[in-house]
Scaffold this motif. Sequence first.
Motif, PDB file in Angstrom:
ATOM      1  N   GLN A  52       0.723  -1.360   0.114  1.00  0.00           N
ATOM      2  CA  GLN A  52       0.134   0.031   0.067  1.00  0.00           C
ATOM      3  C   GLN A  52       0.830   1.206   0.025  1.00  0.00           C
ATOM      4  N   LEU A  53       1.935   1.336   0.798  1.00  0.00           N
ATOM      5  CA  LEU A  53       2.848   2.517   0.673  1.00  0.00           C
ATOM      6  C   LEU A  53       3.549   2.552  -0.558  1.00  0.00           C
ATOM      7  N   ALA A  54       3.974   1.521  -1.133  1.00  0.00           N
ATOM      8  CA  ALA A  54       4.648   1.615  -2.215  1.00  0.00           C
ATOM      9  C   ALA A  54       3.637   2.246  -3.306  1.00  0.00           C
ATOM     10  N   GLY A  55       2.526   1.660  -3.364  1.00  0.00           N
ATOM     11  CA  GLY A  55       1.459   2.134  -4.309  1.00  0.00           C
ATOM     12  C   GLY A  55       0.988   3.727  -3.976  1.00  0.00           C
ATOM     13  N   THR A  56       1.020   4.018  -2.860  1.00  0.00           N
ATOM     14  CA  THR A  56       0.742   5.324  -2.577  1.00  0.00           C
ATOM     15  C   THR A  56       2.027   6.321  -3.205  1.00  0.00           C
ATOM     16  N   SER A  57       3.237   5.989  -2.839  1.00  0.00           N
ATOM     17  CA  SER A  57       4.099   6.523  -3.345  1.00  0.00           C
ATOM     18  C   SER A  57       4.567   6.877  -4.904  1.00  0.00           C
ATOM     19  N   LYS A 112       1.673   6.963  -6.808  1.00  0.00           N
ATOM     20  CA  LYS A 112       0.866   7.819  -7.306  1.00  0.00           C
ATOM     21  C   LYS A 112       1.168   9.135  -6.931  1.00  0.00           C
ATOM     22  N   ILE A 113       1.838   9.347  -5.841  1.00  0.00           N
ATOM     23  CA  ILE A 113       2.447  10.776  -5.530  1.00  0.00           C
ATOM     24  C   ILE A 113       3.384  11.079  -6.603  1.00  0.00           C
ATOM     25  N   GLN A 114       4.431  10.121  -7.022  1.00  0.00           N
ATOM     26  CA  GLN A 114       5.279  10.418  -8.047  1.00  0.00           C
ATOM     27  C   GLN A 114       4.599  10.852  -9.392  1.00  0.00           C
ATOM     28  N   ALA A 115       3.550  10.147  -9.521  1.00  0.00           N
ATOM     29  CA  ALA A 115       2.798  10.473 -10.759  1.00  0.00           C
ATOM     30  C   ALA A 115       2.300  11.628 -10.939  1.00  0.00           C
ATOM     31  N   ILE A 116       1.698  12.014  -9.570  1.00  0.00           N
ATOM     32  CA  ILE A 116       1.188  13.641  -9.588  1.00  0.00           C
ATOM     33  C   ILE A 116       2.205  14.564  -9.706  1.00  0.00           C
ATOM     34  N   GLU A 117       3.181  14.232  -9.108  1.00  0.00           N
ATOM     35  CA  GLU A 117       4.307  15.442  -9.294  1.00  0.00           C
ATOM     36  C   GLU A 117       4.733  15.419 -10.649  1.00  0.00           C
ATOM     37  N   ALA A 118       5.042  14.309 -11.221  1.00  0.00           N
ATOM     38  CA  ALA A 118       5.392  14.308 -12.735  1.00  0.00           C
ATOM     39  C   ALA A 118       4.257  15.116 -13.541  1.00  0.00           C
ATOM     40  N   LYS A 119       3.091  14.953 -13.295  1.00  0.00           N
ATOM     41  CA  LYS A 119       2.058  15.763 -14.076  1.00  0.00           C
ATOM     42  C   LYS A 119       2.192  17.304 -13.844  1.00  0.00           C
ATOM     43  N   LYS A 120       2.255  17.495 -12.547  1.00  0.00           N
ATOM     44  CA  LYS A 120       2.517  18.799 -12.028  1.00  0.00           C
ATOM     45  C   LYS A 120       3.666  19.552 -13.065  1.00  0.00           C
ATOM     46  N   GLN A 121       4.923  18.844 -12.838  1.00  0.00           N
ATOM     47  CA  GLN A 121       5.957  19.266 -13.453  1.00  0.00           C
ATOM     48  C   GLN A 121       5.769  19.500 -14.960  1.00  0.00           C
ATOM     49  N   ALA A 122       5.064  18.229 -15.783  1.00  0.00           N
ATOM     50  CA  ALA A 122       4.947  18.625 -17.024  1.00  0.00           C
ATOM     51  C   ALA A 122       3.996  19.713 -17.655  1.00  0.00           C
ATOM     52  N   ALA A 123       3.006  20.046 -16.386  1.00  0.00           N
ATOM     53  CA  ALA A 123       2.101  21.027 -16.591  1.00  0.00           C
ATOM     54  C   ALA A 123       2.613  22.468 -16.587  1.00  0.00           C
ATOM     55  N   ALA A 124       3.738  22.423 -15.744  1.00  0.00           N
ATOM     56  CA  ALA A 124       4.429  23.708 -15.303  1.00  0.00           C
ATOM     57  C   ALA A 124       5.278  23.938 -16.802  1.00  0.00           C
ATOM     58  N   GLN A 125       6.092  22.871 -17.115  1.00  0.00           N
ATOM     59  CA  GLN A 125       7.006  23.167 -18.387  1.00  0.00           C
ATOM     60  C   GLN A 125       6.066  23.396 -19.316  1.00  0.00           C
ATOM     61  N   HIS A 126       4.758  22.716 -19.714  1.00  0.00           N
ATOM     62  CA  HIS A 126       3.968  23.264 -20.914  1.00  0.00           C
ATOM     63  C   HIS A 126       3.583  24.680 -20.819  1.00  0.00           C
ATOM     64  N   LYS A 127       3.109  24.910 -19.569  1.00  0.00           N
ATOM     65  CA  LYS A 127       2.817  26.342 -19.194  1.00  0.00           C
ATOM     66  C   LYS A 127       3.993  27.237 -19.773  1.00  0.00           C
ATOM     67  N   ALA A 128       5.057  26.889 -19.340  1.00  0.00           N
ATOM     68  CA  ALA A 128       6.518  28.072 -19.609  1.00  0.00           C
ATOM     69  C   ALA A 128       6.651  27.926 -20.996  1.00  0.00           C
ATOM     70  N   ARG A 129       6.623  26.714 -21.678  1.00  0.00           N
ATOM     71  CA  ARG A 129       6.995  26.800 -23.168  1.00  0.00           C
ATOM     72  C   ARG A 129       5.638  27.637 -23.987  1.00  0.00           C
ATOM     73  N   THR A 130       4.522  27.370 -23.413  1.00  0.00           N
ATOM     74  CA  THR A 130       3.377  28.454 -23.964  1.00  0.00           C
ATOM     75  C   THR A 130       3.777  29.737 -23.794  1.00  0.00           C
TER      76      THR A 130
END
Length: 246
Positions: free
Chosen positions: A72-77, A79-97
């Motif tokens: 369960q802890l591994a699954g939560t980790s 998920k958190i990493q996936a969320i952070e990756a999405k946030k970083q991708a969104a921030a990079q896309h926003k900066a490029r835009t």
Amino acid sequence: MPANFRIPRSSRALTRTHKAAVAGVATLGAAAIAFTAVPGGAHTTASADTVAAPVQIGSQPVKDVKASVTDQLAGTSVKIQAIEAKKQAAAQHKARTAAAQHKAEAAARHKAQAAHKAAKAASRSAERPRMETVAAATSYGNNLDGWIRKSLSIMRQHNIPGSYSGLHRNIMRESSGNPAAMNGWDINARNGIPSKGLLQVIQPTFNAYHVPGTSANIYDPVANITAAANYAAHRYGSIDNVNSAY
């Protein structure tokens, strides 16, 4: 005690009975004690044959629980990493835009400025011929006033300073307004290059300061005035500054 006194036989039987009674009382007492030891609200109807199974904690269930928590802890980790990756991708896309938009806006401003400069230059180019056309279309009298005014128009086109009064004053002093006047007695005449025309210009000076667009004839009134004014501008600053022979 009399020798013939005997204890009745029944006394031994009573003794056994008493023993049985005592044993029964003991049994009842033990049962009562056991009953009083049962907590309040607990059921006492269980038979003596019913015995609670002993609780055993084996190693395997504990291991299974630990593995489940770890998963369960591994699954939560993850998920958190996936969320952070999405946030970083969104921030990079926003900066490029934003960078692309800034670049597009800068290019649009540069294009607008270039278009404005081109339009302004085209306007100036269109205005200049129009002014020259208007000047050429203006008719001037074939007299001293007309010659002076036409010369002034050409002088303005070539940025040659001078005023109507300055030209008129020097013309009247040099030739009295006669375009065919020629000086045959001064030093220039003795040197073979007499002064000619309205402003008494010698031929070398006329040739050096001749203004394009005017006649090559030194006796032409407009050509003579314009060349003399051009010479005076280079030597004295303006024909207006000339008040004597020059």
